[in-house]
Design an enzyme around this catalytic site. Structure first.
Site, PDB file in Angstrom:
ATOM      1  N   GLY A   4       0.929  -1.271  -0.094  1.00  0.00           N
ATOM      2  CA  GLY A   4       0.024  -0.020   0.177  1.00  0.00           C
ATOM      3  C   GLY A   4       0.890   1.465  -0.097  1.00  0.00           C
ATOM      4  CE1 TYR A  52      -8.805  -0.220   9.218  1.00  0.00           C
ATOM      5  CE2 TYR A  52      -9.084   0.345  11.578  1.00  0.00           C
ATOM      6  CZ  TYR A  52      -8.243   0.533  10.240  1.00  0.00           C
ATOM      7  OH  TYR A  52      -7.082   1.327   9.964  1.00  0.00           O
ATOM      8  CB  VAL A  94      -1.951  -7.594   0.277  1.00  0.00           C
ATOM      9  CG1 VAL A  94      -0.622  -6.619   0.229  1.00  0.00           C
ATOM     10  CG2 VAL A  94      -3.229  -7.060   1.139  1.00  0.00           C
ATOM     11  CB  SER A 138      -0.187   3.731  -4.402  1.00  0.00           C
ATOM     12  OG  SER A 138      -1.149   3.127  -3.731  1.00  0.00           O
ATOM     13  NE  ARG A 139      -4.816   5.513  -2.930  1.00  0.00           N
ATOM     14  CZ  ARG A 139      -5.809   5.149  -2.000  1.00  0.00           C
ATOM     15  NH1 ARG A 139      -6.520   5.912  -1.472  1.00  0.00           N
ATOM     16  NH2 ARG A 139      -6.217   3.884  -2.060  1.00  0.00           N
ATOM     17  CB  ALA A 159     -11.826  -8.249  14.295  1.00  0.00           C
ATOM     18  CB  THR A 160      -8.087  -6.932  10.602  1.00  0.00           C
ATOM     19  OG1 THR A 160      -8.066  -5.233  10.678  1.00  0.00           O
ATOM     20  CG2 THR A 160      -9.286  -7.308   9.825  1.00  0.00           C
ATOM     21  CE  LYS A 161      -5.380  -2.003  10.319  1.00  0.00           C
ATOM     22  NZ  LYS A 161      -4.340  -1.926   9.530  1.00  0.00           N
ATOM     23  CB  ILE A 169      -2.947   9.436   9.877  1.00  0.00           C
ATOM     24  CG1 ILE A 169      -2.619   8.679  11.223  1.00  0.00           C
ATOM     25  CG2 ILE A 169      -2.070  10.136   9.175  1.00  0.00           C
ATOM     26  CD1 ILE A 169      -1.785   9.713  12.245  1.00  0.00           C
TER      27      ILE A 169
HETATM   28  P1  NAP Z   1      -5.073   5.032   2.068  1.00  0.00           P
HETATM   29  O1  NAP Z   1      -4.671   6.408   1.893  1.00  0.00           O
HETATM   30  O2  NAP Z   1      -6.542   4.568   1.818  1.00  0.00           O
HETATM   31  O3  NAP Z   1      -4.054   3.989   1.379  1.00  0.00           O
HETATM   32  C1  NAP Z   1      -4.506   2.645   1.270  1.00  0.00           C
HETATM   33  C2  NAP Z   1      -3.266   1.925   0.473  1.00  0.00           C
HETATM   34  O4  NAP Z   1      -3.346   0.440   0.783  1.00  0.00           O
HETATM   35  C3  NAP Z   1      -3.286   2.312  -1.007  1.00  0.00           C
HETATM   36  O5  NAP Z   1      -1.877   2.441  -1.102  1.00  0.00           O
HETATM   37  C4  NAP Z   1      -3.787   1.098  -1.592  1.00  0.00           C
HETATM   38  O6  NAP Z   1      -3.655   0.755  -2.907  1.00  0.00           O
HETATM   39  C5  NAP Z   1      -3.518  -0.037  -0.653  1.00  0.00           C
HETATM   40  N1  NAP Z   1      -4.381  -0.992  -0.684  1.00  0.00           N
HETATM   41  C6  NAP Z   1      -5.623  -1.240  -0.391  1.00  0.00           C
HETATM   42  N2  NAP Z   1      -5.933  -2.500  -0.559  1.00  0.00           N
HETATM   43  C7  NAP Z   1      -4.995  -3.239  -0.914  1.00  0.00           C
HETATM   44  C8  NAP Z   1      -4.809  -4.513  -1.483  1.00  0.00           C
HETATM   45  N3  NAP Z   1      -5.858  -5.449  -1.458  1.00  0.00           N
HETATM   46  N4  NAP Z   1      -3.394  -4.898  -1.691  1.00  0.00           N
HETATM   47  C9  NAP Z   1      -2.594  -3.998  -2.074  1.00  0.00           C
HETATM   48  N5  NAP Z   1      -2.558  -2.572  -1.604  1.00  0.00           N
HETATM   49  C10 NAP Z   1      -3.871  -2.489  -1.146  1.00  0.00           C
HETATM   50  O7  NAP Z   1      -4.731   4.469   3.632  1.00  0.00           O
HETATM   51  P2  NAP Z   1      -3.906   5.195   4.831  1.00  0.00           P
HETATM   52  O8  NAP Z   1      -4.811   5.935   5.669  1.00  0.00           O
HETATM   53  O9  NAP Z   1      -2.658   5.563   4.277  1.00  0.00           O
HETATM   54  O10 NAP Z   1      -3.670   3.637   5.541  1.00  0.00           O
HETATM   55  C11 NAP Z   1      -2.517   3.041   5.533  1.00  0.00           C
HETATM   56  C12 NAP Z   1      -2.447   1.897   6.753  1.00  0.00           C
HETATM   57  O11 NAP Z   1      -2.567   2.660   8.005  1.00  0.00           O
HETATM   58  C13 NAP Z   1      -3.706   0.989   6.741  1.00  0.00           C
HETATM   59  O12 NAP Z   1      -3.244  -0.321   7.333  1.00  0.00           O
HETATM   60  C14 NAP Z   1      -4.875   1.746   7.760  1.00  0.00           C
HETATM   61  O13 NAP Z   1      -5.547   0.758   8.371  1.00  0.00           O
HETATM   62  C15 NAP Z   1      -3.663   1.995   8.690  1.00  0.00           C
HETATM   63  N6  NAP Z   1      -4.356   3.213   9.574  1.00  0.00           N
HETATM   64  C16 NAP Z   1      -4.779   4.350   9.244  1.00  0.00           C
HETATM   65  C17 NAP Z   1      -5.206   5.459   9.815  1.00  0.00           C
HETATM   66  C18 NAP Z   1      -5.636   6.806   9.280  1.00  0.00           C
HETATM   67  O14 NAP Z   1      -6.049   7.517  10.190  1.00  0.00           O
HETATM   68  N7  NAP Z   1      -5.622   7.255   8.069  1.00  0.00           N
HETATM   69  C19 NAP Z   1      -5.147   5.274  11.197  1.00  0.00           C
HETATM   70  C20 NAP Z   1      -4.868   3.899  11.903  1.00  0.00           C
HETATM   71  C21 NAP Z   1      -4.133   3.071  10.803  1.00  0.00           C
HETATM   72  P3  NAP Z   1      -4.146   1.859  -4.134  1.00  0.00           P
HETATM   73  O15 NAP Z   1      -3.683   2.971  -4.158  1.00  0.00           O
HETATM   74  O16 NAP Z   1      -3.959   0.850  -5.400  1.00  0.00           O
HETATM   75  O17 NAP Z   1      -5.703   1.573  -4.095  1.00  0.00           O
END
Ligand code: NAP
Length: 242
Positions: A8, A153, A60, A10-11, A155-157, A186
């Site tokens: 993940g 969500y 994944v 990309s973003r 449960a996974t974490k 975030i």
């Molecule tokens: P995001 O901006 O939505 O980005 C999600 C990333 O995961 C993207 O790069 C996406 O790829 C990739 N992805 C999703 N499903 C996938 C799959 N099946 N296979 C491969 N790549 C996949 O999310 P984020 O906020 O940066 O979150 C990143 C991590 O931090 C996650 O595990 C999230 O649960 C955790 N987190 C986030 C927050 C928050 O507040 N943002 C808080 C706690 C934990 P594409 O670009 O190709 O879709």
């Protein structure tokens, strides 16, 4: 070369982690699911920091895709290893449990939890052979305290936190550390539907965190200085929950 693989990448948080690891000198393999344009942007930004960066698209949640892509990667890199693995790919599909559909449950389990398993199992072999590795799992405040509307969500974490602690004990003797980072809110695409104005009053820091702040913590856990931190969960949430 010792590569870092960020799922993940990309973003959002994953992109910031790719760039932080690139600043530390790691060539990066940037995994993503479908957003090639965003992944390509990450790649260019990482290369601008003077390292090699390559795209490694796979879902994944698909054991076949993980196996095939990573087998091909290792075959194309006979002299390289993946020394740092950041299991960051994740999705949320919120609903109160009474209305949660089977697919909302299974999609989140398959991506967040099973994805962690498929990728880590595959990368671990090289780390065990090299007798070095840094595995950093992106979990969440939601996995520590639980959040209503996120039973899937949370449960996974929480499951990954358990796996982090178990795996740390399995592989610690080989100089491989396994830690988890637990962000609060975030500012990324994942949280853009949330109302920061009303939520920030609950956060002692008075704001959402930035992906770069999370990436700085991941960078430290990936560094040589963090060799004695193993099996830990480090929160980064502006004081929202400890
Ligand atoms: P995001 O901006 O939505 O980005 C999600 C990333 O995961 C993207 O790069 C996406 O790829 C990739 N992805 C999703 N499903 C996938 C799959 N099946 N296979 C491969 N790549 C996949 O999310 P984020 O906020 O940066 O979150 C990143 C991590 O931090 C996650 O595990 C999230 O649960 C955790 N987190 C986030 C927050 C928050 O507040 N943002 C808080 C706690 C934990 P594409 O670009 O190709 O879709």
């Amino acid at each position: 070369m010792k590569y870092a693989l960020v799922t993940g990448g990309s973003r959002g948080i994953g992109r910031a982690v790719c760039l932080r690891l690139a600043e530390m000198g790691y060539p990066v393999a940037i995994n993503y699911a479908s957003n090639r344009e965003a992944a390509e942007e990450t790649r260019q930004q990482a290369e601008a920091k003077g390292v090699k960066a390559e795209l490694l698209p796979f879902d994944v949640a698909s054991p076949e895709e993980v196996e095939q892509s990573l087998t091909e990667w290792y075959a194309a890199h006979p002299h390289d290893t993946i020394a740092v693995l950041v299991n960051n790919a994740g999705i949320r599909q919120d609903s109160v449990m009474i209305f949660m559909q089977d697919k909302q449950w299974s999609d989140v389990i398959n991506t967040n939890l099973n994805g962690f398993f498929y990728v880590t199992r595959k990368v671990l072999k090289g780390m065990l052979t090299e007798r070095f590795g840094r595995i950093i799992n992106m979990v969440s405040l939601s996995g520590l305290k639980g959040l209503p509307g996120q039973t899937n969500y949370s449960a996974t974490k929480a499951a990954i936190i358990g796996a982090t602690k178990a795996l740390a004990q399995e592989v610690g003797a080989r100089k491989i550390t396994v830690n988890a980072v637990a962000p609060g809110f975030i500012a990324t695409d994942m949280t853009k539907d949330l109302d920061e104005k009303s939520l920030k009053s609950m956060i002692p820091a008075g704001r959402f965190g930035t992906p770069e702040e999370v990436a700085a913590l991941v960078g430290f856990l990936a560094s040589e200085q963090a060799a004695y931190i193993n099996g830990e969960v480090v929160s980064i949430n502006g004081g929202l929950y400890t």
